[in-house]
Design a protein around this motif. Structure first.
Motif, PDB file in Angstrom:
ATOM      1  N   LEU A  38       0.841  -1.436   0.035  1.00 51.85           N
ATOM      2  CA  LEU A  38      -0.363   0.057  -0.025  1.00 51.85           C
ATOM      3  C   LEU A  38       0.689   1.262   0.424  1.00 51.85           C
ATOM      4  CD1 LEU A  38      -3.265  -1.271   2.048  1.00 51.85           C
ATOM      5  CD2 LEU A  38      -3.086  -0.447   0.030  1.00 51.85           C
ATOM      6  N   THR A  39       2.483   1.564   0.789  1.00 53.44           N
ATOM      7  CA  THR A  39       3.012   2.420   1.030  1.00 53.44           C
ATOM      8  C   THR A  39       3.459   2.740  -0.216  1.00 53.44           C
ATOM      9  OG1 THR A  39       3.551   1.892   3.062  1.00 53.44           O
ATOM     10  CG2 THR A  39       4.989   3.281   1.629  1.00 53.44           C
ATOM     11  N   PHE A  41       1.762   1.748  -3.553  1.00 54.35           N
ATOM     12  CA  PHE A  41       1.379   1.838  -4.838  1.00 54.35           C
ATOM     13  C   PHE A  41       1.169   3.879  -4.075  1.00 54.35           C
ATOM     14  CE2 PHE A  41      -3.754   1.891  -4.142  1.00 54.35           C
ATOM     15  CZ  PHE A  41      -4.136   2.553  -5.549  1.00 54.35           C
ATOM     16  N   ALA A  42       0.233   4.279  -3.169  1.00 50.45           N
ATOM     17  CA  ALA A  42       0.159   5.509  -2.882  1.00 50.45           C
ATOM     18  C   ALA A  42       1.419   6.563  -3.026  1.00 50.45           C
ATOM     19  CB  ALA A  42       0.552   5.718  -1.405  1.00 50.45           C
ATOM     20  N   TRP A  44       3.265   6.233  -6.128  1.00 51.44           N
ATOM     21  CA  TRP A  44       3.184   5.670  -7.344  1.00 51.44           C
ATOM     22  C   TRP A  44       1.741   6.838  -7.978  1.00 51.44           C
ATOM     23  CZ3 TRP A  44      -0.819   2.641 -10.416  1.00 51.44           C
ATOM     24  CH2 TRP A  44      -0.585   3.074 -12.008  1.00 51.44           C
ATOM     25  N   LEU A  45       0.622   6.912  -7.039  1.00 47.80           N
ATOM     26  CA  LEU A  45      -0.341   7.566  -7.917  1.00 47.80           C
ATOM     27  C   LEU A  45       0.930   8.840  -6.657  1.00 47.80           C
ATOM     28  CD1 LEU A  45      -2.884   5.601  -6.019  1.00 47.80           C
ATOM     29  CD2 LEU A  45      -2.378   6.420  -8.201  1.00 47.80           C
ATOM     30  N   ALA A  46       1.535   9.444  -5.709  1.00 43.88           N
ATOM     31  CA  ALA A  46       1.382  10.354  -6.050  1.00 43.88           C
ATOM     32  C   ALA A  46       2.846  11.470  -6.362  1.00 43.88           C
ATOM     33  CB  ALA A  46       2.240  10.733  -3.882  1.00 43.88           C
ATOM     34  N   ALA A  47       3.874  10.413  -6.916  1.00 44.08           N
ATOM     35  CA  ALA A  47       4.646  10.548  -8.075  1.00 44.08           C
ATOM     36  C   ALA A  47       3.991  11.243  -9.309  1.00 44.08           C
ATOM     37  CB  ALA A  47       5.435   9.539  -8.279  1.00 44.08           C
TER      38      ALA A  47
ATOM     39  N   ILE B  63      -5.646   7.070 -15.723  1.00 42.82           N
ATOM     40  CA  ILE B  63      -6.531   8.367 -14.455  1.00 42.82           C
ATOM     41  C   ILE B  63      -7.019   8.723 -14.649  1.00 42.82           C
ATOM     42  CG2 ILE B  63      -5.855   8.777 -11.895  1.00 42.82           C
ATOM     43  CD1 ILE B  63      -3.593   7.880 -11.724  1.00 42.82           C
ATOM     44  N   PHE B  80      -7.600   0.126   2.276  1.00 44.34           N
ATOM     45  CA  PHE B  80      -6.814   0.585   3.335  1.00 44.34           C
ATOM     46  C   PHE B  80      -7.721   0.305   4.275  1.00 44.34           C
ATOM     47  CE2 PHE B  80      -4.178   2.608   0.212  1.00 44.34           C
ATOM     48  CZ  PHE B  80      -2.595   3.403   1.095  1.00 44.34           C
ATOM     49  N   PHE B 111      -0.995   6.230  10.262  1.00 44.24           N
ATOM     50  CA  PHE B 111      -0.269   6.389   8.952  1.00 44.24           C
ATOM     51  C   PHE B 111      -1.298   5.719   8.109  1.00 44.24           C
ATOM     52  CE2 PHE B 111       1.017   2.140   6.653  1.00 44.24           C
ATOM     53  CZ  PHE B 111       2.009   2.708   5.944  1.00 44.24           C
ATOM     54  N   ILE B 115      -1.674   7.957   4.880  1.00 42.85           N
ATOM     55  CA  ILE B 115      -1.428   7.029   2.979  1.00 42.85           C
ATOM     56  C   ILE B 115      -2.554   7.257   2.322  1.00 42.85           C
ATOM     57  CG2 ILE B 115       0.124   5.461   2.157  1.00 42.85           C
ATOM     58  CD1 ILE B 115       1.773   6.518   3.839  1.00 42.85           C
ATOM     59  N   VAL B 118      -3.533  10.346   0.700  1.00 43.94           N
ATOM     60  CA  VAL B 118      -1.723  11.000  -0.436  1.00 43.94           C
ATOM     61  C   VAL B 118      -2.629  10.652  -1.059  1.00 43.94           C
ATOM     62  CG1 VAL B 118       0.103  10.502  -0.736  1.00 43.94           C
ATOM     63  CG2 VAL B 118      -0.043  11.510   1.416  1.00 43.94           C
ATOM     64  N   ALA B 119      -3.151   9.271  -1.150  1.00 41.00           N
ATOM     65  CA  ALA B 119      -3.191   8.219  -2.269  1.00 41.00           C
ATOM     66  C   ALA B 119      -4.523   8.540  -3.064  1.00 41.00           C
ATOM     67  CB  ALA B 119      -3.336   6.377  -2.013  1.00 41.00           C
ATOM     68  N   SER B 122      -3.925  12.219  -4.610  1.00 42.16           N
ATOM     69  CA  SER B 122      -3.455  12.169  -5.931  1.00 42.16           C
ATOM     70  C   SER B 122      -4.190  11.701  -6.823  1.00 42.16           C
ATOM     71  CB  SER B 122      -2.128  10.754  -5.845  1.00 42.16           C
ATOM     72  OG  SER B 122      -1.223  11.342  -5.162  1.00 42.16           O
TER      73      SER B 122
END
Lengths: 132, 133
Positions: A38-39, A41-42, A44-47, B63, B80, B111, B115, B118-119, B122
């Motif tokens: 999941l980290t 995955f996040a 990748w999306l944020a980048a 996306i 999540f 946490f 996260i 953020v996901a 995005s």
């Protein structure tokens, strides 16, 4: 009432069998998927949302040897957790508690997770975006 | 009462809450999110195979479609949420000091929500056209 509670006689005498290993592996793959899967995955999306430079940093990691070890490991962990999870859902309905059935279904979780991992990467190789 | 192994008090038994708190709700949501994870993960893995390339422009274009952004957001919420419930059980099983357990569960929530935010942000900013290739 409390006096009639059943007790297992030999709590300290046991050994690892396939269903016990499958049970603890479900927990290990699940938590691995959270903290690695999941980290990433996040990330990748944020980048993708941030900038070309941020995406290049992610791509350099993703395309490295270490990155590929992670992707293949995560895909296997996902399939292991998925099949073991389906087994758990079936057992929640009351199915599969007989010793033989439990051992067989646990064995098939392992065989199935390897087969699905190989199948996924084979399809990815022949029909995917061409990075592998 | 020879066959009654239930040591819970009458009130707890009536409420059906086990040892109290919200165990049944936790257990049930773990199963519901497991089912949604299964569906959404199959979609996600198939989508990765069908992507024309992993270049940033291809991922942005992918996306940008509502038909991708919506299931992607559902995937984020489902995985999540499932993760939060699962790691909570890990903490409850292995951290025996009550104070440390409470702290670990709070850190876990920070946490997971951090996260996940953020996901999700995005995906939303790309889907709403806020990112230029």
């Amino acid at each position: 009432m409390a006096d009639n509670r059943p007790l297992s006689p030999h709590l300290s005498i046991w050994k690892w069998r396939v269903h016990a290993i499958t049970s603890i592996a479900h927990r290990i793959t699940g938590n691995g998927l959270v903290f690695a899967g999941l980290t990433l995955f996040a990330w990748w999306l944020a980048a993708t949302a941030t900038s070309a430079e941020a995406y290049a940093t992610f791509s350099a990691f993703a395309g490295s040897v270490f990155g590929w070890i992670i992707w293949i490991g995560l895909s296997w962990a996902a399939f292991q957790h998925l099949l073991s999870g389906v087994r758990h859902l079936a057992m929640d309905s009351g199915w599969g508690y007989q010793l033989g059935v439990s051992k067989l279904s646990a064995t098939w979780v392992w065989i199935g997770s390897v087969l699905l991992t190989v199948a996924f990467w084979a399809v990815f190789h022949f029909a995917g975006p061409g990075v592998f | 009462m020879a066959t009654d192994f239930n040591s819970a008090s009458g009130l707890k038994r009536v409420r059906g809450l086990g040892s109290a708190k919200s165990g049944v709700h936790h257990w049930w949501l773990q199963r519901v999110t497991a089912a949604s994870n299964l569906i959404l993960l199959v979609w996600f893995l198939a989508s990765l195979i069908l992507l024309p390339s992993f270049d940033r422009s291809s991922v942005l274009a992918w996306i940008s479609s509502p038909l991708v952004a919506v299931p992607l957001l559902l995937l984020i919420v489902s995985t999540f949420w499932h993760a939060r419930l699962g790691v909570q059980v890990l903490i409850e099983d292995y951290v025996h000091s009550e104070g440390l357990k409470l702290l670990a569960i709070i850190v876990l929530n920070f946490f997971i929500f951090g996260i996940a935010a953020v996901a999700a942000f995005s995906v939303l900013i790309i889907a709403f056209g806020g990112v230029r290739a």
